[in-house]
Design an enzyme around this catalytic site. Structure first.
Site, PDB file in Angstrom:
ATOM      1  CG  HIS A 124      -1.952  -1.052   1.250  1.00  0.00           C
ATOM      2  ND1 HIS A 124      -2.826  -1.276   0.216  1.00  0.00           N
ATOM      3  CD2 HIS A 124      -2.233  -1.993   2.198  1.00  0.00           C
ATOM      4  CE1 HIS A 124      -3.607  -2.319   0.522  1.00  0.00           C
ATOM      5  NE2 HIS A 124      -3.258  -2.768   1.702  1.00  0.00           N
ATOM      6  CG  HIS A 162      -6.433  -5.596   1.865  1.00  0.00           C
ATOM      7  ND1 HIS A 162      -5.821  -6.440   2.756  1.00  0.00           N
ATOM      8  CD2 HIS A 162      -7.640  -5.273   2.384  1.00  0.00           C
ATOM      9  CE1 HIS A 162      -6.627  -6.621   3.803  1.00  0.00           C
ATOM     10  NE2 HIS A 162      -7.732  -5.938   3.602  1.00  0.00           N
TER      11      HIS A 162
HETATM   12 ZN    ZN Z   1      -3.917  -7.288   2.796  1.00  0.00          ZN
END
Ligand code: ZN
Length: 301
Positions: A124, A162
């Site tokens: 991320h 994710h």
């Molecule tokens: Zn994750």
């Protein structure tokens, strides 16, 4: 046979993101424990990596991002976003984790495969911003290191539940890197729609929670096949997140550890002579994380 190179660093345990935080030090302890399983005895070659230097992060991150983290660490830490907290010894973990990624890829280029026990995770992290438990982007650092070492085309496959918004943002204008991500959608962090294609080098597979596991297995393999059509990677990097396993508290996918073993085997076959290097991303139920790592590493070894 020297065994599969596994890179690790004890300082990856030092980051304490706060009471009740899912990205806790027990994760990496469980991963390193899992690598001591009887079925892996004699099949891996674990070695402690040198930590990265702040300078080494600049192949991927802005000077202002690195300086901000150094300054925050010098002040004793602080919050970077709602769920990303730099605690007093977190910076040691961040540099250790990045060092593990850089070392794992270098060893993987020599040996043909490797696993890096990275923590905190990285996918991320943006060039100028920490978010989502991630401070620096380990997998893109590894990709850039490989390119410095002569590998031109790098495929990154991300099976964390994710979307790796940071990875996508860092590579989406660079056709020398292709990024395949399957992730729960819509879900944190909100990116990863199928029409986000970068310069034709981004292959997102957004999927809802709760589908039959065979659907996820098939769809990631199909996306990887599409990414490799007429394009041969010189290196495969896996952003191995184990929060896509059935029962993880942060996702709703239904995968089992043997699915990750199957993917790993298929990628290993498809890669031919190109190295395959896996780096740890998420995975928040300790027993599942351990089982997933064991299955993947066993397939990679
Ligand atoms: Zn994750």
């Amino acid at each position: 046979m020297p065994g599969l190179p596994v890179s690790y660093h004890p300082a990856t345990r030092l980051h304490q993101p706060g009471a009740g935080h899912p990205e806790r030090p027990e994760r990496i302890a469980a991963v390193l424990d899992a690598l001591r399983a009887p079925e892996l005895a004699g099949r891996i070659a674990a070695a402690q990596s040198p930590p990265a230097t702040p300078e080494q992060l600049l192949t991927v991150h802005t000077r202002s991002h690195v300086d901000r983290l150094v300054a925050l660490d010098a002040r004793g830490g602080g919050s970077l976003d709602a769920d990303t907290y730099l605690a007093p010894r977190s910076w040691e973990s961040v540099l250790a984790s990045a060092g593990v990624a850089l070392d794992a890829v270098a060893r993987g280029l020599e040996a043909g495969s490797a696993f890096g026990a990275t923590r905190p995770p990285g996918h991320h992290a943006l060039s100028d911003r920490a978010m989502g438990f991630c401070f620096v982007n380990n997998v893109v650092l590894a990709a850039r290191r490989a390119q410095e070492l002569g590998k031109r085309q790098v495929l990154i496959v991300d099976w964390d539940v994710h979307h790796g918004n940071g990875t996508q943002a860092l590579v989406e204008r660079d056709p020398s890197i292709r990024y395949v991500s399957m992730h729960q959608y819509p879900w944190y962090p909100g990116t990863g729609a199928a029409d986000e294609r970068g310069v034709g080098n981004v292959f997102n597979v957004p999927r809802e929670a709760g589908l039959p596991r065979a659907t996820y297995v098939r769809d990631l393999l199909a996306a990887v096949a599409q990414a490799c059509e007429g394009w041969t990677p010189d290196l495969w990097l896996i952003s191995a997140g184990f929060d896509s396993l059935d029962g993880d508290p942060l996702g709703g996918f239904t995968l089992e550890p043997e699915d990750m073993a199957l993917w790993t085997t298929r990628f290993r076959e498809r890669a031919g002579p190109a190295p395959v290097v896996a780096l740890l991303e998420g995975g928040y139920r300790i027993d599942l994380l351990a089982a997933g790592v064991r299955a993947m590493v066993s397939a990679l070894a």
